[in-house]
Write an enzyme that holds these catalytic residues in place. Structure first.
Site, PDB file in Angstrom:
ATOM      1  N   ASN A  80      45.264 -12.965  39.416  1.00  0.00           N
ATOM      2  CA  ASN A  80      45.976 -12.950  38.139  1.00  0.00           C
ATOM      3  C   ASN A  80      46.289 -13.683  36.812  1.00  0.00           C
ATOM      4  OD1 ASN A  80      49.392 -12.807  37.874  1.00  0.00           O
ATOM      5  ND2 ASN A  80      49.557 -12.938  40.401  1.00  0.00           N
ATOM      6  N   ARG A  81      47.798 -14.314  35.917  1.00  0.00           N
ATOM      7  CA  ARG A  81      47.726 -13.871  35.285  1.00  0.00           C
ATOM      8  C   ARG A  81      47.225 -15.398  34.584  1.00  0.00           C
ATOM      9  NH1 ARG A  81      50.856  -9.675  35.769  1.00  0.00           N
ATOM     10  NH2 ARG A  81      50.002  -7.823  34.545  1.00  0.00           N
ATOM     11  N   HIS A 106      43.624 -11.118  35.995  1.00  0.00           N
ATOM     12  CA  HIS A 106      42.611 -11.043  37.880  1.00  0.00           C
ATOM     13  C   HIS A 106      40.712 -11.864  36.996  1.00  0.00           C
ATOM     14  CE1 HIS A 106      45.216  -9.515  39.663  1.00  0.00           C
ATOM     15  NE2 HIS A 106      45.853  -8.413  39.176  1.00  0.00           N
ATOM     16  N   HIS A 176      43.728  -7.369  46.920  1.00  0.00           N
ATOM     17  CA  HIS A 176      44.953  -7.029  46.343  1.00  0.00           C
ATOM     18  C   HIS A 176      44.534  -5.332  47.006  1.00  0.00           C
ATOM     19  CE1 HIS A 176      47.302  -5.323  42.870  1.00  0.00           C
ATOM     20  NE2 HIS A 176      47.169  -6.148  41.978  1.00  0.00           N
ATOM     21  N   TYR A 178      46.983  -2.640  48.241  1.00  0.00           N
ATOM     22  CA  TYR A 178      48.049  -1.523  48.265  1.00  0.00           C
ATOM     23  C   TYR A 178      48.551  -1.531  49.693  1.00  0.00           C
ATOM     24  CZ  TYR A 178      47.661  -1.476  43.166  1.00  0.00           C
ATOM     25  OH  TYR A 178      47.045  -2.415  41.422  1.00  0.00           O
ATOM     26  N   ASP A 246      57.287  -8.126  40.641  1.00  0.00           N
ATOM     27  CA  ASP A 246      55.759  -8.460  39.710  1.00  0.00           C
ATOM     28  C   ASP A 246      55.842  -9.947  39.317  1.00  0.00           C
ATOM     29  OD1 ASP A 246      53.725  -8.451  39.464  1.00  0.00           O
ATOM     30  OD2 ASP A 246      52.685  -7.026  37.364  1.00  0.00           O
ATOM     31  N   GLN A 278      52.662 -12.983  45.414  1.00  0.00           N
ATOM     32  CA  GLN A 278      52.980 -12.017  44.668  1.00  0.00           C
ATOM     33  C   GLN A 278      53.097 -11.130  44.951  1.00  0.00           C
ATOM     34  OE1 GLN A 278      52.656 -12.896  41.136  1.00  0.00           O
ATOM     35  NE2 GLN A 278      53.225 -11.009  39.558  1.00  0.00           N
ATOM     36  N   GLU A 305      49.929 -10.270  47.562  1.00  0.00           N
ATOM     37  CA  GLU A 305      48.665 -11.450  47.595  1.00  0.00           C
ATOM     38  C   GLU A 305      48.724 -12.874  47.020  1.00  0.00           C
ATOM     39  OE1 GLU A 305      47.725  -9.735  43.421  1.00  0.00           O
ATOM     40  OE2 GLU A 305      48.910  -8.132  43.635  1.00  0.00           O
TER      41      GLU A 305
HETATM   42  C1  BGC Z   1      49.691  -7.727  38.568  1.00  0.00           C
HETATM   43  C2  BGC Z   1      50.598  -6.902  38.190  1.00  0.00           C
HETATM   44  C3  BGC Z   1      49.032  -5.984  37.793  1.00  0.00           C
HETATM   45  C4  BGC Z   1      48.212  -5.167  38.648  1.00  0.00           C
HETATM   46  C5  BGC Z   1      46.929  -4.706  38.081  1.00  0.00           C
HETATM   47  C6  BGC Z   1      48.669  -7.224  39.837  1.00  0.00           C
HETATM   48  O1  BGC Z   1      48.312  -7.873  40.974  1.00  0.00           O
HETATM   49  O2  BGC Z   1      50.714  -8.584  39.290  1.00  0.00           O
HETATM   50  O3  BGC Z   1      50.904  -6.944  36.981  1.00  0.00           O
HETATM   51  O4  BGC Z   1      49.545  -4.805  36.824  1.00  0.00           O
HETATM   52  O5  BGC Z   1      47.895  -6.289  39.073  1.00  0.00           O
HETATM   53  O6  BGC Z   1      46.901  -4.276  39.238  1.00  0.00           O
END
Ligand code: BGC
Length: 340
Positions: A80-81, A106, A176, A178, A246, A278, A305
């Site tokens: 994350n950020r 990430h 991550h 999906y 998100d 997340q 996540e």
């Molecule tokens: C984030 C998104 C991001 C994505 C990238 C996610 O974990 O929350 O903002 O764009 O990952 O695949």
């Protein structure tokens, strides 16, 4: 339980990548790639007993190398950020790689998702490990990381994270994947329940501001199960800023999340010792071919996540991602599958 490891391909740089597979007696099978310690597929029986692959991914290594989106990957050193791509620790400032505007996302330009990990087979598990050197993407300390993927007899994929650093550092590891519990198509019909009364407020760059908002009366209230698509289009600032969900939800005990596909009857229960999850409705997933050539895109999956709250080094009061030198980090998340 059967565990096998076979060659998957070679990276553009010539490194060999392995695919490990774990299968239980119920027919559940998980494939993990040594590239990015990536979950490539999760096959589970649906309500008719037929197998569905509930994880988005690609057939070839070249696609994993070429594409964005972190499909199935282990993300780190800090998932994350991190706002401003910098943090302070022990009175020192550590500038990090900027790969999301002015922010760090990430793990940076080359995060854990873009490395070939070592892979070994256990009795019912695949053990992926790597050493992230001191200074990688700006982080202090050489960090030894092990991610163990286990499939249980009762059809859970358990992910154990272990790490140790030789200097004080920051760590926030997650996976991550999906999820599409129908095996394809839109995930907006999936019903989601979260044990969360609060979530992290985002700014316009999906970066937590440090405030926690109450879900009551908003599209973010998943305390009762509801379809992901029911409120995703609501006229709410937080949804507009992110183009959907998100956001990191603050977990309160009990199962973190329960996700259900009415189409397949597959239900997934997420349990974790992390304080946050997340929820990301694949808002930025541009249309692209996935496994078997099936096109996947925006809203065709949801990522759950499990992690520490993002931007924690810049948000007073968030649980700390600091890992002290020599101290062991360990964390576990389980994704349990059933039908109803
Ligand atoms: C984030 C998104 C991001 C994505 C990238 C996610 O974990 O929350 O903002 O764009 O990952 O695949």
């Amino acid at each position: 339980m059967a565990v096998t490891i076979a060659p998957f391909g070679r990276t553009a740089a010539g490194e060999e990548v392995l695919a490990g597979r774990i299968e239980n007696a119920a027919g559940m099978a998980v494939t993990v790639l040594s590239y990015g310690a990536t979950v490539q597929s999760i096959q589970v029986p649906d309500r008719t007993g037929g197998l569905r692959d509930v994880a988005l991914g690609y057939d070839t290594l070249a696609e994993y190398e070429a594409n964005d989106g972190y499909l199935g990957a282990t993300v780190g050193r800090v998932g994350n950020r991190i706002g401003g791509a910098r943090f302070w620790l022990n009175g020192q400032e550590y500038p990090l790689a900027k790969n999301d505007g002015e922010n760090h996302l990430h793990g940076g330009v080359r995060g854990f998702d873009k490395y070939v990990w070592d892979m070994a087979a256990g009795a019912d598990s695949l053990i992926c490990s790597r050493v992230s050197p001191d200074g990688e993407e700006g982080y202090p300390g050489a960090l030894t990381v092990t991610v163990t993927f286990t499939v249980t007899a009762d059809s859970a994929l358990v992910i154990d994270y272990a790490a140790r650093s030789d200097r004080d550092t920051v760590v926030n590891l997650t996976n991550h994947t999906y999820f599409n519990l129908s095996g394809g198509g839109s995930a907006l019909d999936h019903e989601l329940r979260l044990s969360a009364r609060r979530f992290c407020e985002n700014d316009g760059g999906c970066l937590p501001t440090g405030r926690l908002l109450d879900v009551t009366g908003t599209a973010f209230d998943f305390r009762e199960s509801k379809p992901l698509g029911r409120d995703i289009g609501a006229a709410e600032e937080q949804l507009r800023l992110a183009g959907g969900y998100d956001h990191c939800f603050a977990l309160e005990g009990g199962p973190a999340a329960v996700l259900y596909s009415p189409a397949s009857g597959i239900e997934m229960t997420v349990e974790t010792d992390m304080p946050g999850v997340q929820v990301y409705t694949a808002n930025f997933l541009t249309p692209r071919p996935g496994k078997g050539g099936a096109v996947m895109g925006q809203r065709d999956a949801v990522c759950l996540e499990t992690q520490l709250f993002p931007n924690a080094m810049n948000c007073w009061g968030f649980p700390s991602p600091v890992l002290r030198a020599g101290k062991p980090l360990s964390s576990r998340t389980a994704y349990r599958f059933a039908v109803r």
